[in-house]
Design a protein around this motif. Structure first.
Motif, PDB file in Angstrom:
ATOM      1  N   GLU A   1      17.817 -26.699  36.828  1.00 36.30           N
ATOM      2  CA  GLU A   1      17.877 -26.001  35.644  1.00 36.30           C
ATOM      3  C   GLU A   1      17.750 -24.298  35.973  1.00 36.30           C
TER       4      GLU A   1
ATOM      5  N   SER B   1      12.952 -26.635  26.712  1.00 35.79           N
ATOM      6  CA  SER B   1      14.106 -26.049  26.163  1.00 35.79           C
ATOM      7  C   SER B   1      15.292 -26.812  26.425  1.00 35.79           C
ATOM      8  N   THR B   2      15.329 -27.854  27.109  1.00 38.59           N
ATOM      9  CA  THR B   2      16.366 -28.756  27.490  1.00 38.59           C
ATOM     10  C   THR B   2      17.263 -29.096  26.401  1.00 38.59           C
TER      11      THR B   2
ATOM     12  N   VAL C   1      17.402 -21.011  28.947  1.00 40.02           N
ATOM     13  CA  VAL C   1      18.119 -21.978  29.868  1.00 40.02           C
ATOM     14  C   VAL C   1      19.528 -21.253  29.779  1.00 40.02           C
TER      15      VAL C   1
ATOM     16  N   LYS D   1      16.961 -20.392  34.564  1.00 37.68           N
ATOM     17  CA  LYS D   1      16.573 -19.566  33.464  1.00 37.68           C
ATOM     18  C   LYS D   1      16.632 -18.263  33.699  1.00 37.68           C
TER      19      LYS D   1
ATOM     20  N   ILE E   1      22.423 -25.874  33.317  1.00 41.13           N
ATOM     21  CA  ILE E   1      21.814 -27.250  33.778  1.00 41.13           C
ATOM     22  C   ILE E   1      22.955 -28.030  34.545  1.00 41.13           C
TER      23      ILE E   1
ATOM     24  N   PHE F   1      10.906 -30.238  30.259  1.00 45.62           N
ATOM     25  CA  PHE F   1      11.634 -29.093  29.809  1.00 45.62           C
ATOM     26  C   PHE F   1      11.646 -28.821  28.478  1.00 45.62           C
TER      27      PHE F   1
ATOM     28  N   GLU G   1      15.519 -20.786  39.355  1.00 45.25           N
ATOM     29  CA  GLU G   1      16.218 -21.591  39.252  1.00 45.25           C
ATOM     30  C   GLU G   1      15.546 -23.037  40.092  1.00 45.25           C
TER      31      GLU G   1
END
Length: 342
Positions: free
Chosen positions: A211, A322-323, A219, A213, A222, A320, A188
């Motif tokens: 974030e 993977s956001t 992810v 993971k 968020i 990020f 985190e």
């Protein structure tokens, strides 16, 4: 006497109307200044029509508190389609290809990083009005990294103050790492947006991105939060924000009614020390546009300082991969949404 009152009232109405009607600029005015473009939108503002309409006297100096400015947005087919759908205008503009550009009169409040749309007008390529609205009930939109209007805001405020809002928005060191927690379930991490930072008393106000993971790097959640951290009392609270999960998408985050102590675990204390270091090193930036007379002589910072604990801020830009998708794209300005204030 009544006729005099009526005449004064009529003159006031004409003056108010002139702001939103007679003062509407031409879409092809050569003074439009390009700000940014992507595959959906190109954004411009009109420097010659960007003016401080209200100011406060601070230590014998006028500090703008309200700014009016005209902006222009040009649309690709995809941008027009998104805008028409979000504004609920499919019955008015059935073909997105007909929407070429729009003009908007914005009211900007720099001390709170907010804007209000006063008027919007949508045009076709020939300059014919397709739709227009003067907002009697305005949306109050706070500007952060997820705002469609962020680049409008920074350009407009820089036109008046020239303190580098646009440079900070684009800077590689816009985001700073605060803390990272690692355990058996994953990691985190929390980063803070220096563009939004400002001091109100001992409270550092800013937006942060947390974030979480799993061990495979996916992810799982968020949090995008507006925080207030009292750097003298070592306390914090969430003012407002959004929470994202794969199952539910974006939803409102729970706000804190009162301040609580920053957790005592080493990682969170390190994050607090980084915030204190930033407060120590960037007083000029944190007090920009301040209405506090005691801050009028704050010198512009030239280098990063360190806190008493020896903690140095290490800037890092948000990256990020993977956001998920942004919280909001081009959204309507009709509904009234007032951001919480401390």
């Amino acid at each position: 006497m009544m006729s005099l009152v009526a005449a004064i009232f009529a003159a006031w109405l004409m003056s108010a109307a002139s702001i939103t009607e007679a003062a509407v600029p031409e879409g092809n005015d050569e003074g439009w200044y390009w700000i940014s473009s992507d595959d959906k939108y190109s954004k411009y503002y009109l420097p010659k029509e960007t003016k401080a309409t209200k100011s406060a006297k601070v230590a014998d100096k006028d500090v703008a508190t309200v700014i009016h400015a005209w902006t222009k947005t040009a649309y690709s087919y995809g941008g027009a389609q998104e805008t028409i759908e979000n504004y609920g205008l499919t019955a008015v503009i059935s073909n997105p290809g007909n929407l070429a550009y729009s003009l908007a009169l914005l009211e900007v409040h720099p001390q709170n990083r907010t804007i209000e749309y006063v008027q919007e007008i949508f045009y076709n390529a020939s300059g014919k009005v397709l739709w227009s609205k003067e907002y009697t009930t305005r949306t109050v939109k706070e500007i952060n990294s997820q705002s469609f209007d962020e680049d409008f805001y920074t350009a407009i405020v820089d036109q008046i103050f020239r303190h580098g809002e646009t440079d900070r928005r684009k800077a590689q060191d816009r985001w700073i790492d605060l803390w990272t927690l690692t355990n058996a379930s994953g990691t985190e991490s929390c980063i803070a947006d220096t563009t939004t930072m400002r001091l109100k008393g001992d409270n550092l106000i800013y937006w942060e991105w947390i974030e979480k993971k799993d061990t495979a790097g996916n992810v799982r959640s968020i949090q995008f939060l507006k925080k207030a951290v009292n750097v003298e009392m070592n306390t914090e609270r969430t003012i407002t924000g959004k929470l994202w999960t794969p199952q539910a998408g974006w939803a409102d985050a729970e706000a804190d009614r009162v301040y609580s102590a920053v957790p005592s675990i080493p990682e969170r204390q390190a994050g607090l020390n980084r915030l204190k270091a930033y407060v120590s090193g960037y007083q000029y930036w944190l007090h920009r546009y301040s209405l506090d007379p005691s801050k009028k002589d704050v010198a512009k910072d030239t280098q990063m300082k360190v806190s008493a604990q020896g903690e140095t801020v290490v800037p890092k830009k948000l990256r990020f991969e993977s956001t998920p998708a942004p919280i909001a794209g081009r959204v309507t300005n009709v509904a009234e949404v007032k951001p919480e204030q401390i």
